[in-house]
Scaffold this motif. Structure first.
Motif, PDB file in Angstrom:
ATOM      1  N   ALA A  70      19.715   0.217 -16.138  1.00 43.81           N
ATOM      2  CA  ALA A  70      18.369   0.784 -15.988  1.00 43.81           C
ATOM      3  C   ALA A  70      17.984   0.773 -14.518  1.00 43.81           C
ATOM      4  O   ALA A  70      18.308  -0.177 -13.793  1.00 43.81           O
ATOM      5  CB  ALA A  70      17.366  -0.021 -16.804  1.00 43.81           C
ATOM      6  N   PRO A  71      17.320   1.820 -14.046  1.00 41.43           N
ATOM      7  CA  PRO A  71      16.935   1.855 -12.636  1.00 41.43           C
ATOM      8  C   PRO A  71      15.909   0.767 -12.318  1.00 41.43           C
ATOM      9  O   PRO A  71      15.142   0.346 -13.187  1.00 41.43           O
ATOM     10  CB  PRO A  71      16.335   3.244 -12.455  1.00 41.43           C
ATOM     11  CG  PRO A  71      15.927   3.685 -13.814  1.00 41.43           C
ATOM     12  CD  PRO A  71      16.856   2.989 -14.777  1.00 41.43           C
ATOM     13  N   GLU A  72      15.962   0.301 -11.083  1.00 40.97           N
ATOM     14  CA  GLU A  72      14.987  -0.691 -10.622  1.00 40.97           C
ATOM     15  C   GLU A  72      13.589  -0.086 -10.716  1.00 40.97           C
ATOM     16  O   GLU A  72      13.415   1.124 -10.609  1.00 40.97           O
ATOM     17  CB  GLU A  72      15.281  -1.078  -9.177  1.00 40.97           C
ATOM     18  CG  GLU A  72      16.628  -1.744  -8.984  1.00 40.97           C
ATOM     19  CD  GLU A  72      16.667  -3.140  -9.558  1.00 40.97           C
ATOM     20  OE1 GLU A  72      15.644  -3.841  -9.512  1.00 40.97           O
ATOM     21  OE2 GLU A  72      17.731  -3.515 -10.079  1.00 40.97           O
ATOM     22  N   SER A  73      12.608  -0.933 -10.895  1.00 40.82           N
ATOM     23  CA  SER A  73      11.245  -0.414 -10.945  1.00 40.82           C
ATOM     24  C   SER A  73      10.897   0.178  -9.584  1.00 40.82           C
ATOM     25  O   SER A  73      11.123  -0.421  -8.539  1.00 40.82           O
ATOM     26  CB  SER A  73      10.258  -1.520 -11.313  1.00 40.82           C
ATOM     27  OG  SER A  73      10.269  -2.511 -10.316  1.00 40.82           O
ATOM     28  N   VAL A  74      10.393   1.347  -9.626  1.00 34.74           N
ATOM     29  CA  VAL A  74      10.071   2.070  -8.407  1.00 34.74           C
ATOM     30  C   VAL A  74       8.609   1.830  -8.066  1.00 34.74           C
ATOM     31  O   VAL A  74       7.737   1.893  -8.933  1.00 34.74           O
ATOM     32  CB  VAL A  74      10.342   3.583  -8.602  1.00 34.74           C
ATOM     33  CG1 VAL A  74       9.992   4.365  -7.363  1.00 34.74           C
ATOM     34  CG2 VAL A  74      11.776   3.808  -9.014  1.00 34.74           C
ATOM     35  N   ASP A  75       8.357   1.539  -6.796  1.00 34.38           N
ATOM     36  CA  ASP A  75       6.974   1.371  -6.362  1.00 34.38           C
ATOM     37  C   ASP A  75       6.246   2.703  -6.496  1.00 34.38           C
ATOM     38  O   ASP A  75       6.838   3.756  -6.256  1.00 34.38           O
ATOM     39  CB  ASP A  75       6.929   0.911  -4.896  1.00 34.38           C
ATOM     40  CG  ASP A  75       7.507  -0.479  -4.720  1.00 34.38           C
ATOM     41  OD1 ASP A  75       7.438  -1.265  -5.677  1.00 34.38           O
ATOM     42  OD2 ASP A  75       8.025  -0.764  -3.623  1.00 34.38           O
ATOM     43  N   PRO A  76       4.973   2.656  -6.833  1.00 36.09           N
ATOM     44  CA  PRO A  76       4.242   3.921  -6.941  1.00 36.09           C
ATOM     45  C   PRO A  76       4.178   4.587  -5.567  1.00 36.09           C
ATOM     46  O   PRO A  76       4.140   3.907  -4.533  1.00 36.09           O
ATOM     47  CB  PRO A  76       2.848   3.496  -7.422  1.00 36.09           C
ATOM     48  CG  PRO A  76       2.753   2.053  -7.096  1.00 36.09           C
ATOM     49  CD  PRO A  76       4.148   1.514  -7.107  1.00 36.09           C
ATOM     50  N   PRO A  77       4.196   5.891  -5.544  1.00 36.85           N
ATOM     51  CA  PRO A  77       4.164   6.571  -4.248  1.00 36.85           C
ATOM     52  C   PRO A  77       2.869   6.260  -3.501  1.00 36.85           C
ATOM     53  O   PRO A  77       1.795   6.165  -4.102  1.00 36.85           O
ATOM     54  CB  PRO A  77       4.244   8.057  -4.608  1.00 36.85           C
ATOM     55  CG  PRO A  77       3.857   8.137  -6.042  1.00 36.85           C
ATOM     56  CD  PRO A  77       4.191   6.811  -6.651  1.00 36.85           C
ATOM     57  N   GLN A  78       3.012   6.074  -2.204  1.00 36.93           N
ATOM     58  CA  GLN A  78       1.837   5.757  -1.396  1.00 36.93           C
ATOM     59  C   GLN A  78       1.125   7.048  -1.012  1.00 36.93           C
ATOM     60  O   GLN A  78       1.755   8.073  -0.766  1.00 36.93           O
ATOM     61  CB  GLN A  78       2.248   4.998  -0.143  1.00 36.93           C
ATOM     62  CG  GLN A  78       2.817   3.638  -0.446  1.00 36.93           C
ATOM     63  CD  GLN A  78       3.174   2.899   0.835  1.00 36.93           C
ATOM     64  OE1 GLN A  78       3.068   3.421   1.924  1.00 36.93           O
ATOM     65  NE2 GLN A  78       3.609   1.672   0.678  1.00 36.93           N
ATOM     66  N   LEU A  79      -0.169   6.958  -0.985  1.00 40.51           N
ATOM     67  CA  LEU A  79      -0.967   8.118  -0.600  1.00 40.51           C
ATOM     68  C   LEU A  79      -0.795   8.371   0.891  1.00 40.51           C
ATOM     69  O   LEU A  79      -0.627   7.434   1.669  1.00 40.51           O
ATOM     70  CB  LEU A  79      -2.443   7.870  -0.912  1.00 40.51           C
ATOM     71  CG  LEU A  79      -2.785   7.682  -2.386  1.00 40.51           C
ATOM     72  CD1 LEU A  79      -4.254   7.342  -2.546  1.00 40.51           C
ATOM     73  CD2 LEU A  79      -2.450   8.937  -3.158  1.00 40.51           C
ATOM     74  N   PRO A  80      -0.839   9.629   1.303  1.00 44.30           N
ATOM     75  CA  PRO A  80      -0.742   9.902   2.735  1.00 44.30           C
ATOM     76  C   PRO A  80      -1.970   9.326   3.456  1.00 44.30           C
ATOM     77  O   PRO A  80      -3.027   9.139   2.848  1.00 44.30           O
ATOM     78  CB  PRO A  80      -0.719  11.427   2.814  1.00 44.30           C
ATOM     79  CG  PRO A  80      -1.267  11.903   1.517  1.00 44.30           C
ATOM     80  CD  PRO A  80      -0.982  10.828   0.510  1.00 44.30           C
ATOM     81  N   PRO A  81      -1.829   9.036   4.746  1.00 47.12           N
ATOM     82  CA  PRO A  81      -2.976   8.474   5.464  1.00 47.12           C
ATOM     83  C   PRO A  81      -4.136   9.468   5.506  1.00 47.12           C
ATOM     84  O   PRO A  81      -3.930  10.683   5.458  1.00 47.12           O
ATOM     85  CB  PRO A  81      -2.428   8.209   6.867  1.00 47.12           C
ATOM     86  CG  PRO A  81      -1.223   9.063   6.987  1.00 47.12           C
ATOM     87  CD  PRO A  81      -0.686   9.238   5.601  1.00 47.12           C
TER      88      PRO A  81
END
Length: 159
Positions: A70-81
């Protein structure tokens, strides 16, 4: 995809009910990030030399045994500045706001271009006002008549 395996390996011919029975196992591969082409390759390559007795049993076994991790848990995408704040333009004319492209900008694009045009027009005007130096032949003749390099004594040594 499971029904099309027979086009690659004749031994892997499945009926619709058989394909439905192992479709959940194949879907798990796809959920784990494996492409359909990679899944097809994993199922069709390296078949036993004596052949496959039952396609559905063989494919079910392969889908269970070769299931990737199973793939590692992916961090949620960060919002652009956030965009830079609006600041008042220091250029001439009516007060107006702009978002500076760089932190040190104080004028908007049109005002900056106008300042640059004025600066270079002034610089060119000052350059035209300076006298043109005499041609090299006249400078050479003046040097020959003067008897030496300006700033050097008559004996030719350093001052």
């Amino acid at each position: 995809m499971l029904l099309s395996l027979r086009h690659e390996q004749r031994q892997l011919h499945l009926g619709v009910p058989e394909a439905r029975s192992i479709a959940g196992l194949a879907a798990e591969w796809l959920r784990r990030g494996v492409t359909a082409a990679d899944l097809r390759r994993a199922l069709c390559n390296g078949l036993p030399p004596q052949g496959v007795r039952t396609a559905v049993g063989f494919l079910a076994h392969r889908l269970k045994e070769k299931l990737p991790a199973a793939p590692e848990s992916v961090d949620p995408p960060q919002l652009p500045p956030a965009p830079p704040a609006l600041i008042a333009c220091a250029g001439p004319g009516e007060e107006h706001l702009f978002r500076p492209p760089v932190p040190w900008a104080t004028t908007c694009g049109p005002c900056h271009r106008e300042e640059q045009r004025a600066f270079w027009a002034d610089a060119l005007g000052r350059g035209d006002a300076a006298p043109e130096p005499p041609p090299w032949r006249q400078r050479f003749a003046a040097f020959a008549e003067g008897g030496g390099v300006p700033g050097v004594g008559a004996e030719g040594g350093a001052p």
